[in-house]
Design a protein around this motif. Structure first.
Motif, short mmCIF file in Angstrom:
data_model
loop_
_atom_site.label_atom_id
_atom_site.label_comp_id
_atom_site.label_asym_id
_atom_site.label_seq_id
_atom_site.Cartn_x
_atom_site.Cartn_y
_atom_site.Cartn_z
N CYS A 419 -22.05 -8.06 -8.36
CA CYS A 419 -23.12 -7.51 -9.21
C CYS A 419 -23.96 -8.60 -9.86
CB CYS A 419 -22.52 -6.60 -10.28
SG CYS A 419 -21.25 -7.38 -11.28
N THR A 428 -28.97 -4.56 -10.01
CA THR A 428 -29.24 -3.19 -10.42
C THR A 428 -27.97 -2.38 -10.58
OG1 THR A 428 -31.35 -3.27 -9.22
CG2 THR A 428 -30.53 -1.09 -9.86
N TRP A 429 -27.06 -2.47 -9.60
CA TRP A 429 -25.86 -1.65 -9.68
C TRP A 429 -24.92 -2.13 -10.80
CZ3 TRP A 429 -27.41 -4.18 -5.21
CH2 TRP A 429 -26.78 -5.38 -4.89
N GLY A 432 -26.41 -0.63 -13.82
CA GLY A 432 -26.15 0.81 -13.78
C GLY A 432 -24.73 1.13 -14.21
N ARG A 434 -22.92 -0.53 -16.38
CA ARG A 434 -22.84 -0.70 -17.83
C ARG A 434 -23.52 0.45 -18.57
NH1 ARG A 434 -22.99 -6.79 -19.37
NH2 ARG A 434 -21.79 -7.74 -17.70
N VAL A 435 -24.71 0.81 -18.13
CA VAL A 435 -25.41 1.93 -18.78
C VAL A 435 -24.63 3.23 -18.58
CG1 VAL A 435 -27.52 3.31 -18.77
CG2 VAL A 435 -27.66 0.82 -18.55
N GLY A 436 -24.08 3.41 -17.38
CA GLY A 436 -23.28 4.61 -17.12
C GLY A 436 -22.06 4.70 -18.01
#
Length: 523
Positions: A419, A428-429, A432, A434-436
């Motif tokens: 990552c 990006t993933w 994603g 962390r935000v998820g």
């Protein structure tokens, strides 16, 4: 002349005898190696050589020669080219060694190191959390036994934290301690190898993620609850306050190292001290009304096991310790740091719980700030919300680290590509993920409202396992040859007592959750 000829013949016969003897010894050594007697020694030698990350790249280039030499002596290596297979067993007992290089080629040692004081602030933040506000409730249901348990938990957690770090090290051939493991997972894998080489890591990873994510969820829950109770006249629901708190926590998705987390921890500790001062100041103002006669040697058999889980949960820091110790500028100061942080926690928690209980006695509520007058309660709750938001980054960062290593950076076994980009930037993933995780903590906080029961359940299940059971078990397994009789006694006692507390707390917490959902009871 005849004497000279006899002397030369004698020398040749002696040399031939020595040659035959050496070859025989080599063959015998090879036989014993094939039977497994020499394998442990060779593996320990490789493990000690592996521990030094600074010259790992150099050793990788020389590894082929080392393997060839060992293959000639012991014959226990399977092939010359299987370098990765041999080094991965020595590192953690299972899989390939975690590379010290990021995708961009920067060494992990280039990350900012933290001082012992910064590490102490992180530990203090973890064990002096806002869950201390539920400790007077433990005194209500346990009396002096609850106060003793606060002290006992501090002593045990300090000890298990030290022995957990001891499991990261082994003695080399010179008797010097060297770090051969990097994390809690490495310790678990080493204990389960070679029969179940990946089982220990999976168990610890699951327990760590549950513990860390549950901690983040509890911070969001209590933030929304406190804001709602502080401003009841506002047309904002508790769920809406939780959403606002989560929005403030979104920048946590961009954290890159523990240096930034340490700054949050320092602010969080300062907020905690302000809260304690306000509550204790109010309690001291009512010192003449203290009910000493209410503190007795009794326990509430039904509710006290839940309080045990709350107390244990308030001391959980073991899951952060390998990472903190590995990021310290002077790891030799770790033991001293553990001593003063846990002594301070023990004194502050014990005094806070006792003084608060003496002030309100039988009227003591689950969260002690609910006993305060409305004007003081609003101020204290604002500091509590600030503390909760500042406490969130440390468990969040640790949870992200565990997930990233398991899913993105687990050598060739990772489910997803790395990552991190070539220059160390987050892809990006990775962002994603962390935000998820932040969004997931919000959803759980909205749909699971039973704060106290979930805290007791988590403390009894994963808290007791990670702080009491596993460290003592791993210490016995990995350090058995170096342990004295009193170390063995301490480890076995902690394992037995921790198991009893975990089982009883888990059962009573489950009963409480069932009752809460059955009768629609809210915190």
């Amino acid at each position: 002349m005849a004497h000279l000829i006899r002397h030369k013949i004698s020398n040749k016969l002696t040399n031939a005898a020595h040659t035959v003897s050496n070859k025989s010894q080599a063959k015998v050594s090879g036989v014993f190696a094939r039977l497994g007697f020499q394998a442990a020694t060779d593996e320990e030698g490789l493990g000690f050589a592996e521990c030094d990350d600074l010259d790992y790249d150099y050793r990788q280039g020389m590894q082929m020669d080392v393997l060839r030499g060992e293959e000639e002596e012991g014959g226990d290596m399977e092939g010359e080219g299987d370098v990765e297979g041999d080094t991965r067993y020595q590192r953690d007992g299972t899989g390939p060694r975690q590379s010290t290089l990021k995708s961009g080629g920067s060494l992990e040692e280039d990350k900012p190191k933290i001082t012992s004081w910064e590490a102490g602030w992180n530990v203090t933040n973890a064990i002096q959390g806002m869950f201390v506000l539920g400790l007077p409730y433990a005194i209500l249901h346990g009396g002096y036994l609850g106060l003793f348990l606060i002290i006992f938990a501090a002593v045990v957690c300090c000890y298990t934290g030290k022995i957990l770090i001891a499991c990261l090290y082994e003695d080399n051939e010179d008797g010097i301690k060297v770090r051969v493991r990097d994390s809690y997972v490495d310790i678990a894998n080493a204990c389960c190898a070679p029969r179940f080489p990946a089982l220990g890591g999976h168990v610890v990873n699951v327990a760590q993620i549950i513990e860390l994510v549950m901690t983040c969820i509890l911070y969001v829950v209590v933030s929304g609850n406190l804001m709602y109770n502080s401003f009841p006249s506002f047309p904002v629901s508790q769920k809406a306050w939780s959403v606002l708190a989560t929005a403030a926590l979104l920048p946590c998705a961009f954290l890159k190292n523990l240096k930034a987390v340490s700054k949050f921890s320092l602010l969080c500790t300062l907020a905690h001290f302000v809260i304690n001062i306000l509550v204790i100041a109010y309690c001291l103002s009512r010192a003449r009304e203290w009910a000493w006669e209410k503190v007795k040697f009794y326990i509430d058999v039904k509710k006290f096991p839940i309080s045990i889980g709350i107390i244990v949960f308030s001391y959980t820091s073991q899951i952060f310790l390998p990472s903190l110790e590995g990021n310290m500028q002077k790891p030799s100061e770790f033991h001293c740091m553990m001593d003063w942080t846990h002594i301070a926690a023990c004194v502050l928690k014990g005094l806070f719980a006792l003084v608060a209980y003496l002030t309100w006695a039988d009227a003591t509520k689950e969260v002690i700030t609910d006993n305060l007058p409305s004007t003081i309660r609003a101020v204290v709750n604002l500091f509590l919300v600030a503390k909760a938001l500042l406490s969130y980054p440390l468990p969040f960062f640790a949870a992200v680290e565990v997930l990233e290593k398991s899913l993105f950076q687990d050598g060739g076994r990772a489910l997803f590509p790395d990552c991190y980009g070539p220059n160390g930037q987050l892809k990006t993933w990775g962002l994603g993920l962390r935000v998820g995780l932040v969004v997931f903590t919000l959803l759980m906080a909205v749909f699971v409202p039973h704060f106290a029961l979930l805290m007791g359940l988590t403390g009894s299940l994963t808290g007791a396992g990670l702080c009491f059971l596993l460290p003592s078990l791993f210490h016995l397994k990995l350090q058995w040859r170096n342990l004295l009789w009193h170390h063995v006694f301490f480890d076995v006692s902690i394992f037995v007592i921790g198991g009893i507390c975990a089982i009883s707390g888990f059962i009573h917490s489950i009963e409480g959750l069932i009752e809460a959902y059955k009768y629609d009871i809210h915190d």
